[in-house]
Design a protein around this motif. Structure first.
Motif, short mmCIF file in Angstrom:
data_model
loop_
_atom_site.label_atom_id
_atom_site.label_comp_id
_atom_site.label_asym_id
_atom_site.label_seq_id
_atom_site.Cartn_x
_atom_site.Cartn_y
_atom_site.Cartn_z
N ASP A 1 61.28 57.01 113.70
CA ASP A 1 62.31 58.04 113.61
C ASP A 1 61.94 59.08 112.54
N LEU A 2 61.47 58.61 111.41
CA LEU A 2 61.08 59.51 110.32
C LEU A 2 59.95 60.44 110.75
N VAL A 3 58.95 59.90 111.41
CA VAL A 3 57.85 60.73 111.90
C VAL A 3 58.37 61.77 112.89
N GLY A 4 59.28 61.36 113.76
CA GLY A 4 59.88 62.29 114.71
C GLY A 4 60.65 63.41 114.02
N GLN A 5 61.37 63.08 112.96
CA GLN A 5 62.11 64.09 112.21
C GLN A 5 61.16 65.09 111.55
N SER B 1 59.05 60.93 100.17
CA SER B 1 58.38 59.98 99.29
C SER B 1 59.38 58.89 98.95
N GLN B 2 59.03 57.66 99.32
CA GLN B 2 59.95 56.55 99.09
C GLN B 2 59.19 55.24 98.98
N PRO B 3 59.49 54.46 97.94
CA PRO B 3 58.90 53.13 97.87
C PRO B 3 59.59 52.19 98.85
N GLY B 4 58.87 51.18 99.28
CA GLY B 4 59.43 50.17 100.17
C GLY B 4 58.90 50.31 101.58
N ALA B 5 58.83 49.17 102.25
CA ALA B 5 58.36 49.13 103.63
C ALA B 5 59.50 49.52 104.57
N LEU B 6 59.16 50.25 105.60
CA LEU B 6 60.15 50.63 106.62
C LEU B 6 59.93 49.80 107.88
N PRO B 7 61.02 49.46 108.57
CA PRO B 7 60.84 48.81 109.86
C PRO B 7 60.28 49.81 110.88
N PRO B 8 59.67 49.30 111.95
CA PRO B 8 59.02 50.20 112.92
C PRO B 8 59.93 51.32 113.43
N ALA B 9 61.16 51.01 113.81
CA ALA B 9 62.05 52.04 114.36
C ALA B 9 62.34 53.12 113.33
N ALA C 1 51.65 46.83 106.80
CA ALA C 1 50.40 47.35 107.38
C ALA C 1 50.40 47.38 108.91
N PRO C 2 50.81 46.32 109.62
CA PRO C 2 50.80 46.38 111.09
C PRO C 2 51.75 47.45 111.65
N THR C 3 52.88 47.66 110.99
CA THR C 3 53.82 48.70 111.42
C THR C 3 53.16 50.07 111.27
N PHE C 4 52.55 50.29 110.11
CA PHE C 4 51.89 51.57 109.83
C PHE C 4 50.80 51.84 110.87
N GLU C 5 49.99 50.83 111.16
CA GLU C 5 48.92 50.99 112.15
C GLU C 5 49.48 51.25 113.55
N ALA C 6 50.52 50.52 113.93
CA ALA C 6 51.11 50.69 115.27
C ALA C 6 51.66 52.10 115.45
N ILE C 7 52.37 52.61 114.44
CA ILE C 7 52.92 53.95 114.55
C ILE C 7 51.80 54.99 114.56
N SER C 8 50.72 54.72 113.82
CA SER C 8 49.59 55.66 113.84
C SER C 8 48.99 55.77 115.24
#
Length: 125
Positions: free
Chosen positions: A98-102, A86-94, A37-44
Motif C-alpha cells: 500500500d505504501l509503495v502504491g501511495q 522514513s520509519q523504523p520497524g518492519a511492515l507487513p506485506p499489505a 527481508a522476505p517481505t521486502f524481496e517479495a514486494i521488490s
C-alpha cells in the motif's frame, strides 16, 4: 527486480539516478530485519520499475549514521531524490504494498511546489 546492496559509494547516485528508491536499513544480527527481508524481496519483485536497496548498517556504519538510523529495520522511500517516508520497524506485506502504491500515485508537482514554498519561507525569515 531483486533488491540491490547500497553502500556509501553508490547510495547518493542511486537515490538521484532513479525515480523511486525504497531502502531497507538492516543488520545480520537483527531478528526483525530477518523476518522483514522476505517481505521486502517479495514486494521488490512486484515492482521492477522501482529500485529496492538494502543497507547493511554494520558494514555501512557511516552511511547509517548520516541517515540518522537509530533503530532497525528502518524503511525509507525516496521519489525524485526527496525523502517521502522514513520509519523504523518492519511492515507487513499489505502495508508495504500500500505504501509503495501511495508513493507511486503521489503528485510530485504538488510536492515540489510545497517544498519550494517552505524553502522560500525559510529564506524570507
Amino acid at each position: 527486480m531483486a533488491s540491490v546492496e547500497l553502500t556509501a559509494e553508490n547510495f547518493d547516485s542511486t537515490i538521484m539516478g532513479n525515480d523511486i528508491v525504497v531502502v531497507d536499513f538492516w543488520a545480520e544480527w537483527c531478528g526483525p530485519c530477518k523476518m522483514f527481508a522476505p517481505t521486502f524481496e517479495a514486494i521488490s519483485e512486484n515492482h521492477p520499475e522501482i529500485v529496492f536497496g538494502k543497507v547493511d548498517t554494520e558494514a555501512e556504519k557511516s552511511l547509517a549514521a548520516a541517515a540518522g538510523i537509530q533503530s532497525i529495520p528502518t524503511l525509507m522511500i525516496f521519489r525524485d531524490s526527496i525523502l517521502l517516508f522514513s520509519q523504523p520497524g518492519a511492515l507487513p506485506p499489505a502495508a508495504l504494498e500500500d505504501l509503495v502504491g501511495q508513493v507511486k500515485a503521489l503528485d510530485m508537482t504538488e510536492v515540489h511546489r510545497e517544498l519550494e514554498k517552505m524553502q522560500n519561507n525559510v529564506e524570507n525569515n
